[in-house]
Motif scaffolding. Sequence first.
Motif, PDB file in Angstrom:
ATOM      1  N   ASN A 143       0.775  -1.212  -0.008  1.00 51.57           N
ATOM      2  CA  ASN A 143       0.069   0.097  -0.013  1.00 51.57           C
ATOM      3  C   ASN A 143       0.868   1.234  -0.093  1.00 51.57           C
ATOM      4  N   PHE A 144       2.075   1.233  -0.439  1.00 52.57           N
ATOM      5  CA  PHE A 144       3.017   2.305  -0.706  1.00 52.57           C
ATOM      6  C   PHE A 144       2.630   3.040  -2.154  1.00 52.57           C
ATOM      7  N   TYR A 145       2.465   4.437  -2.051  1.00 48.78           N
ATOM      8  CA  TYR A 145       2.556   5.044  -3.256  1.00 48.78           C
ATOM      9  C   TYR A 145       3.816   5.679  -3.495  1.00 48.78           C
ATOM     10  N   GLN A 164       2.735  -4.625  -2.505  1.00 47.98           N
ATOM     11  CA  GLN A 164       1.372  -5.207  -2.777  1.00 47.98           C
ATOM     12  C   GLN A 164       0.521  -4.180  -2.393  1.00 47.98           C
ATOM     13  N   ILE A 165      -0.491  -3.984  -3.547  1.00 47.45           N
ATOM     14  CA  ILE A 165      -1.529  -2.998  -3.577  1.00 47.45           C
ATOM     15  C   ILE A 165      -2.794  -3.641  -4.170  1.00 47.45           C
ATOM     16  N   GLU A 166      -3.972  -2.797  -3.732  1.00 46.27           N
ATOM     17  CA  GLU A 166      -5.299  -3.227  -4.616  1.00 46.27           C
ATOM     18  C   GLU A 166      -5.027  -3.078  -6.196  1.00 46.27           C
ATOM     19  N   PHE A 167      -5.393  -4.115  -6.539  1.00 49.62           N
ATOM     20  CA  PHE A 167      -5.090  -4.071  -8.134  1.00 49.62           C
ATOM     21  C   PHE A 167      -6.231  -5.082  -8.757  1.00 49.62           C
ATOM     22  N   PRO A 263     -14.027   1.866 -16.550  1.00 48.95           N
ATOM     23  CA  PRO A 263     -14.185   2.898 -15.541  1.00 48.95           C
ATOM     24  C   PRO A 263     -14.047   2.345 -14.129  1.00 48.95           C
ATOM     25  N   GLN A 264     -13.683   3.053 -13.033  1.00 50.91           N
ATOM     26  CA  GLN A 264     -13.498   2.466 -11.842  1.00 50.91           C
ATOM     27  C   GLN A 264     -14.611   1.664 -11.137  1.00 50.91           C
ATOM     28  N   THR A 265     -14.275   0.468 -10.924  1.00 52.50           N
ATOM     29  CA  THR A 265     -15.147  -0.638 -10.458  1.00 52.50           C
ATOM     30  C   THR A 265     -14.581  -1.357  -9.110  1.00 52.50           C
ATOM     31  N   GLY A 266     -15.421  -1.631  -8.281  1.00 50.53           N
ATOM     32  CA  GLY A 266     -14.943  -2.535  -7.219  1.00 50.53           C
ATOM     33  C   GLY A 266     -13.994  -1.876  -6.401  1.00 50.53           C
ATOM     34  N   TRP A 267     -13.685  -0.628  -6.417  1.00 47.22           N
ATOM     35  CA  TRP A 267     -12.497  -0.009  -5.239  1.00 47.22           C
ATOM     36  C   TRP A 267     -12.967  -0.308  -3.869  1.00 47.22           C
ATOM     37  N   SER A 268     -12.194  -0.759  -3.218  1.00 44.93           N
ATOM     38  CA  SER A 268     -12.347  -0.770  -1.675  1.00 44.93           C
ATOM     39  C   SER A 268     -12.613   0.251  -0.892  1.00 44.93           C
ATOM     40  N   GLY A 269     -12.007   1.564  -1.574  1.00 38.81           N
ATOM     41  CA  GLY A 269     -12.157   2.644  -0.956  1.00 38.81           C
ATOM     42  C   GLY A 269     -10.901   3.090   0.216  1.00 38.81           C
ATOM     43  N   GLU A 270     -10.107   1.977   0.268  1.00 36.38           N
ATOM     44  CA  GLU A 270      -8.926   2.085   1.277  1.00 36.38           C
ATOM     45  C   GLU A 270      -7.885   3.007   0.552  1.00 36.38           C
ATOM     46  N   HIS A 271      -7.180   3.946   1.248  1.00 42.28           N
ATOM     47  CA  HIS A 271      -6.136   4.828   0.602  1.00 42.28           C
ATOM     48  C   HIS A 271      -5.128   5.026   1.767  1.00 42.28           C
ATOM     49  N   PRO A 272      -3.804   4.936   1.121  1.00 39.53           N
ATOM     50  CA  PRO A 272      -2.973   4.957   2.544  1.00 39.53           C
ATOM     51  C   PRO A 272      -2.793   6.371   2.963  1.00 39.53           C
ATOM     52  N   ARG A 274      -5.573   8.336   3.944  1.00 44.49           N
ATOM     53  CA  ARG A 274      -6.655   8.692   4.400  1.00 44.49           C
ATOM     54  C   ARG A 274      -7.012   7.718   5.811  1.00 44.49           C
ATOM     55  N   ARG A 275      -7.951   8.060   6.610  1.00 48.03           N
ATOM     56  CA  ARG A 275      -8.479   7.447   7.592  1.00 48.03           C
ATOM     57  C   ARG A 275      -8.988   6.022   6.985  1.00 48.03           C
ATOM     58  N   PRO A 276      -8.852   4.819   7.310  1.00 53.18           N
ATOM     59  CA  PRO A 276      -9.433   3.635   6.927  1.00 53.18           C
ATOM     60  C   PRO A 276     -10.940   3.643   7.064  1.00 53.18           C
ATOM     61  N   LEU A 277     -11.610   2.913   6.040  1.00 49.77           N
ATOM     62  CA  LEU A 277     -12.964   2.762   6.086  1.00 49.77           C
ATOM     63  C   LEU A 277     -13.368   1.872   6.982  1.00 49.77           C
ATOM     64  N   VAL A 278     -12.923   0.602   6.802  1.00 56.31           N
ATOM     65  CA  VAL A 278     -13.289  -0.463   7.975  1.00 56.31           C
ATOM     66  C   VAL A 278     -12.268  -0.223   9.133  1.00 56.31           C
ATOM     67  N   ASP A 279     -12.755  -0.645  10.443  1.00 60.42           N
ATOM     68  CA  ASP A 279     -11.843  -0.384  11.575  1.00 60.42           C
ATOM     69  C   ASP A 279     -10.714  -1.223  11.473  1.00 60.42           C
ATOM     70  N   LEU A 280      -9.587  -0.644  11.281  1.00 63.37           N
ATOM     71  CA  LEU A 280      -8.240  -1.170  10.905  1.00 63.37           C
ATOM     72  C   LEU A 280      -7.318  -1.074  12.005  1.00 63.37           C
ATOM     73  N   GLY A 281      -7.847  -0.475  13.284  1.00 65.48           N
ATOM     74  CA  GLY A 281      -7.146  -0.502  14.451  1.00 65.48           C
ATOM     75  C   GLY A 281      -5.922   0.637  14.711  1.00 65.48           C
ATOM     76  N   TRP A 282      -6.213   1.530  14.050  1.00 66.11           N
ATOM     77  CA  TRP A 282      -5.227   2.584  14.000  1.00 66.11           C
ATOM     78  C   TRP A 282      -6.012   3.969  14.026  1.00 66.11           C
TER      79      TRP A 282
END
Length: 282
Positions: A143-145, A164-167, A263-272, A274-282
């Motif tokens: 998840n590094f940009y 390793q990234i979302e792809f 076009p953009q489809t199925g993106w989890s919405g997670e971005h390094p 931003r605050r995570p969308l699901v509770d990732l414990g940080w």
Amino acid sequence: MEYSILKNGVKIPMIGFGTWIAVKEDSDIVLKAIEAGYRLIDTAAFYDNEEQIGESLQKSSVPREELFLTSKVWKTNLGYDKTIRSFERSLKNLKTDYLDLFLIHWPKNHLDTQDWIQEDQDTWRAMEMLYKAGKIRAIGLSNFYPHHMIPLLENAEIKPMVNQIEFHPGFTQKYVTDYCKENDMIVEAWSPLGRAAVLSDEVICNLAEKYGRTPAQICLRFTYQSGIVSLPKASSKIRMHQNLEIFDFEISNEDMSVIYTLPQTGWSGEHPDRRPLVDLGW
Ligand code: A2P
């Protein structure tokens, strides 16, 4: 199974088994995946499943050296000392004395701390030390940009071998994958099926029909032809097998372009950053 070669000469399978949540639902799922033919198992301290995976590895008749085992240090454990402790815990939980690949799960960002670059660099020094000590066969990032990687690479003695990234079709992050290629890093795809959201996309379904394959196979073949390692999750043996059977057909260049320009489809919405969308414990 097809393989790629990391820049330090280590062989990595082009398809691995993703274990987030899956092991919680079926504690023997990794054993089933190994029996189905998977040799790369991808876990992380955060998935809280390393102990169960360790048990599956012990039950399996496949020798440890034929497996490619990945884990990751969680974001709340970055920094030199904490990374080493986290690594040792992962080894103990997985009941092994080395990892094939160890990754920084998420970079720190400007919302976490002003010193995020320093924290990432301290973490990387720990990774380099563990690598040089022979405890890990390859080290990398997740998840590094590019703006996270540039300062890290400038100061690294050993360059990261993987990111390793979302792809997946509908979320190909070309600016990240291009940077990785320029820097000789293998890209691994998490959620290569877009958490199944992509599998009902009309274009993907039409291509599945055209090639006589399933939508999942189109997604995974697309990732493979992009030179990227896929880490799909699947709960049944039928799907596990299906997701490995992608090496005997080829998507044309024209159809690769069609998939790349979805076009953009199925993106989890997670971005390094931003605050995570699901509770990732940080
Ligand atoms: P299941 O876990 O019920 O097998 P990703 O790896 O992109 O996160 O996607 C995982 C999702 O894709 C899960 O919901 C999984 O369902 C589903 N999946 C995995 N393999 C296949 C397949 N071959 N066909 C259809 N759905 C699949």
